[in-house]
Design a protein around this motif. Structure first.
Motif, PDB file in Angstrom:
ATOM      1  N   SER A   1     -32.125 -69.694  85.689  1.00 48.16           N
ATOM      2  CA  SER A   1     -33.145 -70.627  85.261  1.00 48.16           C
ATOM      3  C   SER A   1     -33.500 -70.450  83.793  1.00 48.16           C
ATOM      4  O   SER A   1     -33.877 -71.402  83.113  1.00 48.16           O
ATOM      5  CB  SER A   1     -34.396 -70.473  86.127  1.00 48.16           C
TER       6      SER A   1
ATOM      7  N   SER B   1     -34.034 -75.321  79.847  1.00 42.55           N
ATOM      8  CA  SER B   1     -35.442 -75.660  79.711  1.00 42.55           C
ATOM      9  C   SER B   1     -35.715 -77.024  80.340  1.00 42.55           C
ATOM     10  O   SER B   1     -35.263 -78.051  79.826  1.00 42.55           O
ATOM     11  CB  SER B   1     -35.845 -75.686  78.235  1.00 42.55           C
ATOM     12  N   VAL B   2     -36.438 -77.016  81.448  1.00 45.77           N
ATOM     13  CA  VAL B   2     -36.826 -78.283  82.080  1.00 45.77           C
ATOM     14  C   VAL B   2     -37.735 -79.066  81.154  1.00 45.77           C
ATOM     15  O   VAL B   2     -37.645 -80.301  81.070  1.00 45.77           O
ATOM     16  CB  VAL B   2     -37.523 -78.014  83.431  1.00 45.77           C
ATOM     17  N   ARG B   3     -38.610 -78.355  80.429  1.00 46.62           N
ATOM     18  CA  ARG B   3     -39.537 -79.034  79.519  1.00 46.62           C
ATOM     19  C   ARG B   3     -38.781 -79.779  78.429  1.00 46.62           C
ATOM     20  O   ARG B   3     -39.104 -80.929  78.107  1.00 46.62           O
ATOM     21  CB  ARG B   3     -40.494 -78.015  78.892  1.00 46.62           C
ATOM     22  N   ARG B   4     -37.749 -79.147  77.869  1.00 46.96           N
ATOM     23  CA  ARG B   4     -36.975 -79.818  76.830  1.00 46.96           C
ATOM     24  C   ARG B   4     -36.235 -81.021  77.393  1.00 46.96           C
ATOM     25  O   ARG B   4     -36.195 -82.088  76.786  1.00 46.96           O
ATOM     26  CB  ARG B   4     -35.971 -78.847  76.206  1.00 46.96           C
TER      27      ARG B   4
ATOM     28  N   HIS C   1     -37.104 -82.784  79.969  1.00 46.07           N
ATOM     29  CA  HIS C   1     -38.073 -83.831  80.283  1.00 46.07           C
ATOM     30  C   HIS C   1     -38.483 -84.582  79.016  1.00 46.07           C
ATOM     31  O   HIS C   1     -38.715 -85.803  79.061  1.00 46.07           O
ATOM     32  CB  HIS C   1     -39.299 -83.222  80.970  1.00 46.07           C
ATOM     33  N   ALA C   2     -38.587 -83.869  77.921  1.00 42.12           N
ATOM     34  CA  ALA C   2     -38.964 -84.522  76.664  1.00 42.12           C
ATOM     35  C   ALA C   2     -37.948 -85.576  76.242  1.00 42.12           C
ATOM     36  O   ALA C   2     -38.290 -86.564  75.589  1.00 42.12           O
ATOM     37  CB  ALA C   2     -39.122 -83.472  75.561  1.00 42.12           C
TER      38      ALA C   2
ATOM     39  N   GLY D   1     -38.618 -88.567  79.116  1.00 38.29           N
ATOM     40  CA  GLY D   1     -39.971 -88.771  79.633  1.00 38.29           C
ATOM     41  C   GLY D   1     -40.417 -90.211  79.752  1.00 38.29           C
ATOM     42  O   GLY D   1     -41.364 -90.507  80.482  1.00 38.29           O
TER      43      GLY D   1
ATOM     44  N   ASP E   1     -36.043 -72.941  92.468  1.00 37.53           N
ATOM     45  CA  ASP E   1     -36.778 -73.771  91.524  1.00 37.53           C
ATOM     46  C   ASP E   1     -35.913 -74.966  91.126  1.00 37.53           C
ATOM     47  O   ASP E   1     -34.784 -75.139  91.612  1.00 37.53           O
ATOM     48  CB  ASP E   1     -37.218 -72.965  90.302  1.00 37.53           C
TER      49      ASP E   1
END
Length: 354
Positions: free
Chosen positions: A2, A6-9, A11-12, A15, A258
Motif C-alpha cells: 500500500s 497514493s490513493v490521495r494523489r 483521487h486528485a 476527482g 485496504d
C-alpha cells in the motif's frame, strides 16, 4: 504494497469524475434493451440453426447482458438521488422480468468494504486455496441452473413465505444474495423501509412468474420462445461467470484489505476496449480501477483510466493491474487455481501480483 501507491494523489487526478449522468444511463439502457429485444425477436424467423440466427442470438445475449449489468451500478449508487427513478425503471424493464430485482445485489457493497473484502463476510470472493478448479467449473455450470431456480424461488416459494416467517427468513439468508461464495449467509432486511422495498420487488417477480406461466400454458407464448429465453439467460450468466472469475487474482487470505490491496488483487482489461466491453460491460473491464474508486459511475471509468495511465510512472502499482487479455487471464486463473497465494510465480505468468 500500500505504501508505494497514493490513493490521495490518484483521487486528485480524477476527482471531477464522480457525478453520475442519468441521461447516459437511460440512453444506454434503452438502446441495449431495444437491440436485445429486436435481435431476440428476429432470431426465430431467421432460423435458430442458421448463421444469421446464431449471430442474432449472440447479439441478443450480449445486449441483454449489458442491460442486466446495470444492477452493479445500482448497488453502488443506490443512495444517489439522481438515479432513484432509473432504479425503478431498471427494475420494471429488466430486474423483474429477469427475476433478478435490484435488492438481490445490495450486499455487493461488502465486496468493496475495507473490513470485509476477501473475508468470509464477502459474498463474492473465494481465496485460491478454496477456489479449486472443480468449484470454478461448478460456478460456470450454475449458469444453466439459475434460470430454472428463479421461477421456483419467486413463483412458488415467495407466496408461501408470505405466511411462513421461517421460510421467508431462509429465503433471505440463502436464496436472495447474488454471490460466488455459496457458503455465504445473507441477512434479513435491516428495517421496515427496506423490508417493504424487498417485498414489493418480490411480489412483482411472483406476479410476473404467474403471468409468464399462464401465457406459456395457454400457448400465447410458444414453447420454443421460452426455450430461447432460457438459452439467452443462461448464456449471459455464463459470460458473466467467466468475467467474474477473471476479475480478480483471488490471492486473499481471508483478512481485510485496504483499497490499494483490493486494487492489486483485481484486474484491468484495458486492451481492445470495444471487444472487451462486450464481455465486461459498463466499465467492468477496468475492475481494478473500480475497486480503487467504487463510487465512480461507469461512464467515467475510461477517462479516469486514461488520466491515471498517463500521469502515473511506468511500472506503478496501477499499471501492474493490467492483463494481456481474456485468454491470458483465463490461463493464469486455471494454472493458479488451487495454488497457495504466497507460492512463487510461474515463469511467464501474466497476472502475478507484484
Amino acid at each position: 504494497m500500500s505504501g508505494e501507491f497514493s490513493v490521495r494523489r490518484a483521487h486528485a487526478l480524477v476527482g471531477d469524475l464522480f457525478t453520475p449522468r442519468p441521461a447516459v444511463y437511460w440512453a444506454d439502457l434503452a438502446a441495449s434493451f431495444t437491440v436485445s429485444a429486436a435481435a431476440f425477436w428476429a432470431a426465430r424467423p431467421a432460423g435458430y440453426a442458421t448463421p444469421a440466427g446464431a449471430l442474432l442470438f449472440a447479439v441478443s445475449t450480449l445486449a441483454a447482458y449489458r442491460c442486466a449489468a446495470f444492477i452493479h451500478e445500482l448497488a453502488h449508487l443506490r443512495g444517489r438521488q439522481a438515479l432513484r427513478r432509473f432504479r425503478r425503471g431498471w427494475n420494471l424493464l429488466v430486474g423483474i422480468p429477469f427475476m433478478m430485482p435490484a435488492f438481490m445485489f445490495d450486499a455487493h457493497v461488502k465486496h468493496h468494504s475495507v473490513r470485509s473484502y476477501g473475508t468470509r463476510d464477502d459474498p463474492e470472493y473465494r481465496p485460491l486455496d478454496r477456489l479449486s478448479r472443480g468449484r470454478a467449473l461448478a460456478f460456470l455450470g450454475s449458469s444453466f441452473v439459475l434460470p430454472l431456480l428463479a421461477p421456483v424461488r419467486f413463483g412458488l416459494l415467495t407466496p408461501v413465505a408470505l405466511v411462513n416467517a421461517r421460510l421467508r427468513r431462509h429465503l433471505y439468508t440463502h436464496f436472495t444474495t447474488l454471490k460466488i461464495d455459496l457458503d455465504y449467509v445473507g441477512g434479513v432486511p435491516a428495517d421496515r423501509r427496506q423490508a417493504r422495498a424487498w417485498l414489493v420487488q418480490e411480489l412483482a417477480c411472483a406476479l410476473w412468474a404467474a403471468v409468464a406461466a399462464a401465457l406459456l400454458l395457454t400457448g400465447a407464448i410458444p414453447v420454443e420462445r421460452a426455450v430461447q429465453a432460457y438459452a439467452v439467460y443462461s448464456a449471459l450468466l455464463l459470460v458473466n461467470a467467466v468475467r467474474t472469475l477473471v476479475s480478480h487474482r483471488w490471492n486473499g487470505d481471508e483478512e481485510p484489505m485496504d483499497l490499494v490491496d483490493q486494487m492489486m488483487d483485481s484486474i484491468n482489461h484495458p486492451r481492445r476496449p470495444l471487444l472487451t466491453e462486450l464481455w465486461a460491460p459498463l466499465g467492468l473491464r477496468l475492475h481494478a480501477l473500480h475497486h480503487l474508486f467504487p463510487g465512480m459511475p461507469y461512464h467515467a471509468l475510461p477517462e479516469a483510466h486514461r488520466r491515471l495511465s498517463a500521469a502515473l510512472p511506468p511500472g506503478s502499482a496501477y499499471h501492474r493491474t493490467a492483463s494481456d487479455g481474456l485468454p491470458a487471464s483465463v490461463a493464469a486463473l486455471w494454472n493458479g487455481t488451487g495454488r497457495r497465494p504466497d507460492a512463487p510465480p510461474r515463469a511467464g505468468e501474466p497476472l502475478t501480483t507484484p
